[in-house]
Write an enzyme that holds these catalytic residues in place. Structure first.
Site, short mmCIF file in Angstrom:
data_model
loop_
_atom_site.label_atom_id
_atom_site.label_comp_id
_atom_site.label_asym_id
_atom_site.label_seq_id
_atom_site.Cartn_x
_atom_site.Cartn_y
_atom_site.Cartn_z
N ASP A 127 0.83 -1.22 0.00
CA ASP A 127 0.00 0.00 0.00
C ASP A 127 0.85 1.25 0.00
OD1 ASP A 127 -2.92 -0.91 1.96
OD2 ASP A 127 -2.11 -1.64 0.07
N GLU A 143 3.80 1.74 -1.22
CA GLU A 143 4.39 2.02 -2.53
C GLU A 143 3.33 2.49 -3.52
OE1 GLU A 143 6.04 -1.82 -2.07
OE2 GLU A 143 8.03 -1.14 -2.68
N TYR A 144 2.15 1.89 -3.40
CA TYR A 144 1.03 2.31 -4.23
C TYR A 144 0.71 3.79 -3.97
CZ TYR A 144 -3.68 2.46 -6.19
OH TYR A 144 -4.79 2.81 -6.91
N SER A 163 -13.84 8.70 -0.09
CA SER A 163 -12.67 8.23 0.65
C SER A 163 -12.04 9.45 1.29
CB SER A 163 -11.69 7.53 -0.28
OG SER A 163 -11.24 8.42 -1.26
N LEU A 164 -11.17 9.20 2.25
CA LEU A 164 -10.62 10.31 3.03
C LEU A 164 -9.29 10.78 2.48
CD1 LEU A 164 -11.37 9.14 6.67
CD2 LEU A 164 -12.63 10.78 5.28
N GLU A 198 -10.83 8.47 15.88
CA GLU A 198 -11.19 7.06 15.70
C GLU A 198 -10.03 6.26 15.10
OE1 GLU A 198 -14.69 7.11 13.19
OE2 GLU A 198 -15.52 8.83 14.28
N LYS A 242 -8.35 3.95 12.34
CA LYS A 242 -8.56 3.70 10.92
C LYS A 242 -8.32 2.20 10.70
CE LYS A 242 -7.11 5.30 6.37
NZ LYS A 242 -6.88 3.96 5.82
N TYR A 252 -18.97 2.80 11.84
CA TYR A 252 -18.54 4.14 12.23
C TYR A 252 -19.26 5.26 11.49
CZ TYR A 252 -15.72 2.99 8.16
OH TYR A 252 -15.33 2.56 6.91
N CYS A 278 23.85 -30.89 6.95
CA CYS A 278 23.94 -29.74 7.84
C CYS A 278 25.02 -28.77 7.35
CB CYS A 278 24.26 -30.21 9.25
SG CYS A 278 24.60 -28.87 10.39
ZN LIG Z 1 25.07 -30.09 12.18
#
Ligand SMILES: [Zn+2]
Length: 649
Positions: free
Chosen positions: A31, A33-34, A79-80, A108, A110, A213, A393
């Site tokens: 969001d 970046e948008y 929208s705000l 409030e 968001k 709300y 490992c």
């Molecule tokens: Zn190991």
């Protein structure tokens, strides 16, 4: 570059992301970046006084998708406008106060979910719609009806439209992802995807919730303020978040914002900012709208906690119990006040489930106290390649063993990584608390002095330490003293220090409370262990296995020979505080919260986190919080540090 070229490029990008987000439910950027793209576009439009006909800034939201029935909203939903710094917010606030000096605001949360309106006629739930582009929404009546907290009938009998946010709780998402092969990326997507699913059964299974709300339309025009909105909603049994407040000065607003920003991680609802609305509707009407936003309300957005970055490599780390954990090396990003270059991937199943690849873009999330985690894939690139699980490992080269979804190196006594990490753990703050011994120090101990067991730490001489790099007189003395002074641990710290699989701090504490001496604990049978509250069979088995290992017993014997003596647990419920309940608030001069808790518990008292009428004492230090007010109002005895010290003398 010609500004029009840049604007075309931005519009193309935004529309693409819109499509991905709204139509495909598959966002490819965060969001934040948008918003950055949209902000840049809008700035160019303003600077050049030029707007393309197809600019996303001309519409309030995005196009609706085609597979749900579309309908115009009876009243358009705006929208705000948003602000991202306190200074910007202050400009907005001052502007309003200069015109309407007596203005009060509704403060409030968001919510970060999906905005929904519901139409009630004759008191009956008739229709639910998504916000869509604000003018036209999608009809999602059957989906929304599955949300259990929404009333299907209400006392108010005239026509009314209520508005709120459908959300998924963070805890619900966690539960969902635990058992699901296709994990959901975040609660916002989870909520949106659930509502905008053609099958209401899917909506139902996601256990959504909804907070209300706003009342965009009411037939009898009986609501005149935001406060009355909340009263109306509550009267008609809609879920309203208890946080909402009426505020009338900017200092208070700033204080509240900082408080919410700090506390938001602890709240089970995803909150990405706060909303300020002018309380009085007459003032709202007089202020009116800009072409895109109402002038009487504003959103303040917190700095993002989730961004996208590219995975450059994945390293497999060996933990002290042999567990193999993949760690992603990512392109550096700045997130929540820190530069992040590494993020955890939990285990190999997690990589497969989340479809993470090297050279792919992923969502990285950082919460306050947790290491950054990769939440999911954003997009692949042409160079994306599968991550290979090593077959041996990375530390000792022994074959790995799969146990359920986790992978382990079982070479417990021969794996350098495990040995070193066990000793690091033994020295750590919550274990033996040997200060000045870092991971690097343990590395040196391992290489220079062949230290393989904790008991060998106590054999190190000052001359040994002086040979190490960066060990001058002062450091040598400190480390030497700290090691030697660690010989009298509490039972819970010692149990924790042993690094037994599946035993964390809380379990160690429970075990210490129950068994009281180390001998009791060590000799406990499987049957006795599972009798302890909160001890699972798998934990009991880990303990039995630990004491069945000769080398572990050897280490314990050698520790004893070096005068490491474990204290008996004093948490036996007798003493001057027996039956008394304490709550702590503020900071004390001479005790950490942990130490104060220990002093109380070791004298038979109990420490709880919140004040109630059952609280006997509130121990109040510097800068007390709301617990103080609550204790006052309930008549709980409040003591300061001096009184406390006198009591325990
Ligand atoms: Zn190991």
């Amino acid at each position: 570059m010609d500004y029009k070229l840049r604007m075309r490029e931005l519009i193309k990008q935004i529309n693409e992301h819109n499509y991905n987000y709204y139509i495909l439910d598959n966002p490819t950027i965060s969001d934040a970046e948008y918003d950055k793209l949209l902000d840049e576009l809008m700035l160019l439009e303003k600077q050049n006084n030029f707007v393309f006909d197809d600019s996303p800034s001309k519409r309030v939201g995005a196009e609706v998708i085609s597979n749900f029935e579309k309908e115009p909203h009876k009243v358009p939903l705006y929208s705000l406008d948003k602000r991202q710094s306190i200074d910007e917010l202050k400009v907005w606030y001052d502007d309003i106060m200069s015109k309407y000096p007596d203005t009060k605001f509704s403060f409030e949360y968001k919510f970060d979910g999906l905005t929904i309106t519901i139409l009630y006629e004759n008191g009956i739930f008739k229709k639910a719609m998504t916000r869509g582009n604000g003018i036209i929404g999608e009809v999602v009546t059957n989906q929304v009806k599955t949300i259990k907290s929404i009333p299907l009938s209400i006392p108010f009998k005239q026509t009314v439209i209520v508005q709120g946010e459908a959300i998924m709780l963070k805890s619900e998402l966690e539960k969902y992802n635990k058992n699901n092969p296709e994990p959901l990326k975040n609660v916002r997507n989870a909520a949106a995807g659930a509502i905008r699913n053609l099958n209401p059964q899917v909506t139902k299974e996601r256990n959504l919730d909804m907070y209300f709300y706003a009342v965009p339309y009411i037939e009898d025009d009986s609501i005149h303020s935001q406060q009355e909105v909340f009263e109306f909603l509550k009267q008609n049994k809609f879920k309203v978040h208890s946080y909402n407040k009426i505020v009338d000065n900017f200092d208070e607003i700033t204080k509240l914002i900082n408080k919410v920003d700090k506390e938001k991680e602890k709240i089970d609802i995803l909150i990405d900012g706060i909303v300020l609305k002018i309380n009085d509707f007459n003032t709202c009407k007089e202020l009116g709208h800009t072409s895109r936003f109402p002038k009487f309300a504003i959103a303040y957005k917190f700095a993002p906690q989730e961004l996208t970055s590219k995975v450059l490599d994945v390293k497999f780390q060996v933990g002290r119990t042999g567990k193999i954990t993949p760690l992603a090396i990512i392109e550096p990003i700045f997130l929540s006040g820190a530069t992040i270059q590494r993020a955890t991937l939990n285990n190999y199943s997690d990589i497969k489930r989340k479809k993470i690849k090297i050279n792919s873009y992923v969502y990285v999330r950082r919460s306050n106290e947790v290491i950054p985690e990769i939440m999911g894939i954003a997009s692949d690139t042409a160079e994306s390649k599968e991550i290979e699980m090593p077959s041996v490992c990375p530390s000792c080269g022994q074959p790995l063993k799969q146990e359920d979804i986790e992978t382990f190196c079982t070479n417990y006594w021969g794996c350098p990584a495990q040995i070193k990490k066990r000793i690091v753990h033994y020295c750590s703050k919550d274990a033996m608390n040997i200060e000045g011994v870092s991971e690097k120090t343990i590395d040196a101990f391992y290489n220079e002095f062949s230290i393989r067991y904790p008991y060998q730490l106590y054999d190190l001489t000052k001359n040994d330490l002086l040979q190490l790099e960066k060990f001058k007189d002062k450091k040598t003395n400190n480390v030497y003293e700290n090691i030697q002074n660690s010989k009298n641990p509490t039972l819970e710290k010692f149990i924790y220090a042993l690094g037994i699989r599946n035993i964390g701090k809380k379990t160690a504490k429970d075990l210490a409370k129950y068994f009281k001496t180390f001998e009791n604990f060590k000799n406990a049978t499987f049957e006795q262990l599972v009798e302890v509250e909160d001890i699972a069979e798998i934990t009991a088995q880990s303990i039995v296995d630990f004491f069945a290992d000769k080398k572990n017993l050897e280490n314990l014997d050698e520790l004893k020979k070096r005068d490491v003596v474990v204290q008996e647990s004093k948490n036996n419920g007798t003493g001057i505080f027996e039956g008394k309940t304490f709550v702590l608030t503020g900071t004390l001069d001479n005790y950490t919260r942990e130490q104060a808790t220990f002093e109380i518990e070791s004298r038979g008292g109990k420490v709880t986190s919140s004040v109630s009428k059952n609280t006997d004492y509130l121990l109040a230090g510097e800068s007390v919080g709301s617990k103080y007010d609550k204790a006052m109002s309930l008549g709980v005895k409040i003591i300061d540090e001096n009184e406390f010290v006198n009591m325990i003398k």
